[in-house]
Design a protein around this motif. Sequence first.
Motif, PDB file in Angstrom:
ATOM      1  N   VAL A   1      -9.658  -2.345  -1.538  1.00  0.00           N
ATOM      2  CA  VAL A   1      -8.478  -1.825  -2.234  1.00  0.00           C
ATOM      3  C   VAL A   1      -7.085  -2.595  -1.875  1.00  0.00           C
ATOM      4  O   VAL A   1      -6.468  -3.153  -2.858  1.00  0.00           O
ATOM      5  CB  VAL A   1      -8.386  -0.534  -2.192  1.00  0.00           C
ATOM      6  N   ASN A   2      -6.867  -2.658  -0.726  1.00  0.00           N
ATOM      7  CA  ASN A   2      -5.705  -3.447  -0.120  1.00  0.00           C
ATOM      8  C   ASN A   2      -5.563  -4.580  -0.448  1.00  0.00           C
ATOM      9  O   ASN A   2      -4.570  -5.346  -0.647  1.00  0.00           O
ATOM     10  CB  ASN A   2      -5.643  -2.961   1.213  1.00  0.00           C
TER      11      ASN A   2
ATOM     12  N   SER B   1      -9.100  -4.020   3.488  1.00  0.00           N
ATOM     13  CA  SER B   1      -9.922  -3.030   2.803  1.00  0.00           C
ATOM     14  C   SER B   1      -9.928  -3.701   1.168  1.00  0.00           C
ATOM     15  O   SER B   1      -9.254  -4.493   0.765  1.00  0.00           O
ATOM     16  CB  SER B   1      -9.632  -1.733   2.461  1.00  0.00           C
TER      17      SER B   1
ATOM     18  N   VAL C   1       0.709  -1.264   0.018  1.00  0.00           N
ATOM     19  CA  VAL C   1      -0.014   0.050   0.087  1.00  0.00           C
ATOM     20  C   VAL C   1       1.026   1.183  -0.030  1.00  0.00           C
ATOM     21  O   VAL C   1       1.626   1.411   0.932  1.00  0.00           O
ATOM     22  CB  VAL C   1      -0.816   0.054   1.258  1.00  0.00           C
TER      23      VAL C   1
ATOM     24  N   THR D   1      -7.629  -6.695  -2.765  1.00  0.00           N
ATOM     25  CA  THR D   1      -7.890  -7.440  -3.930  1.00  0.00           C
ATOM     26  C   THR D   1      -7.265  -6.240  -4.966  1.00  0.00           C
ATOM     27  O   THR D   1      -6.910  -7.099  -5.920  1.00  0.00           O
ATOM     28  CB  THR D   1      -9.374  -6.881  -4.107  1.00  0.00           C
ATOM     29  N   VAL D   2      -7.420  -5.122  -5.152  1.00  0.00           N
ATOM     30  CA  VAL D   2      -6.929  -4.282  -6.212  1.00  0.00           C
ATOM     31  C   VAL D   2      -5.388  -4.342  -6.164  1.00  0.00           C
ATOM     32  O   VAL D   2      -4.897  -4.590  -7.465  1.00  0.00           O
ATOM     33  CB  VAL D   2      -7.638  -2.874  -6.302  1.00  0.00           C
ATOM     34  N   LEU D   3      -4.970  -3.833  -5.121  1.00  0.00           N
ATOM     35  CA  LEU D   3      -3.379  -3.777  -5.067  1.00  0.00           C
ATOM     36  C   LEU D   3      -2.635  -5.096  -5.542  1.00  0.00           C
ATOM     37  O   LEU D   3      -1.593  -4.889  -6.059  1.00  0.00           O
ATOM     38  CB  LEU D   3      -3.049  -3.106  -3.874  1.00  0.00           C
TER      39      LEU D   3
END
Length: 293
Positions: A266-267, A264, A241, A269-271
């Motif tokens: 984003v932390n 989260s 992150v 799944t996305v990243l």
Amino acid sequence: MTNSNKPVLDYVETEITEFCNLNCKGCADFMNLVSTKEHYALDEFIKDYTRLSELFCEVKKIRLMGGEPLLNEQLSEYLIACRKIFPTADIRIVSNGLLIPKLPLQTLQAIRDTGSQFDISNYPPTRKMFPKIKERLDMFGIKYDLGFPMNYFLRTILEKPADDPAPAFKNCLFTHCHMLSHGKLSPCSYAHCIGRFNVAYGLSYPENDCVDIYSDITGEEILRRFNNPHTFCKCCAKGAVPFRWQGGINAQKADKYDWLVQESFVNTTVLPVLQSAVKKPAKLLRKCIQKSQ
């Protein structure tokens, strides 16, 4: 290629100074949490690197770092020892560069004469001083690489360790960053230095994810171990992150969430997807850079 039956170690880094003059928020070596100003003793350094030469016929790249390695007044002697033990190594001094304009003549001459060079971390304060830094290095014919602008650091440690270390290892951008000091060789700086984080915040992340180089072990066994997921990988996120760089964050100002990844979408799944996509190009770029040097 080498004719020796011992393997080659591509990379090793060592903190010769265990404190810093910048105290970056979320330092990967937790250096801003250190309360005492200590150096990795020269005689111990020589002993450990000599032992490393018994395990590996060659180390391609050696990076002397900190903290800030220019705070170690014996830097010249570390460089001379490195060059003697590993004559063909690419020796780098990893520095924020702020002290380069004030380095004594003897140190600058030793850097030049040992064929060492600087890897200058491109922090905001460094950019402001870079004309003076460049002038001093050019005067002595010392080579340097100025890194990409470091406006962001990465937060990577999980609050709760994962069950499986493999996904984090597969995604990791730093699986090559082996660290040596005090008779221990670790797969990465987080695994090597996590004790500082544990002490500062009363935590219990694993501190034994290292190899005792004086044990009955071979270089081949070390490489096999480091080329596979290891214990500390359970403690690292699959996606780091980013957060904005900030200096002057000492132990009193630091917070454990400067390092910890909070869960989260984003932390988690996305990243990880983004990091997986950039790992292969980053690895190829690193190999190309090493071949060109």
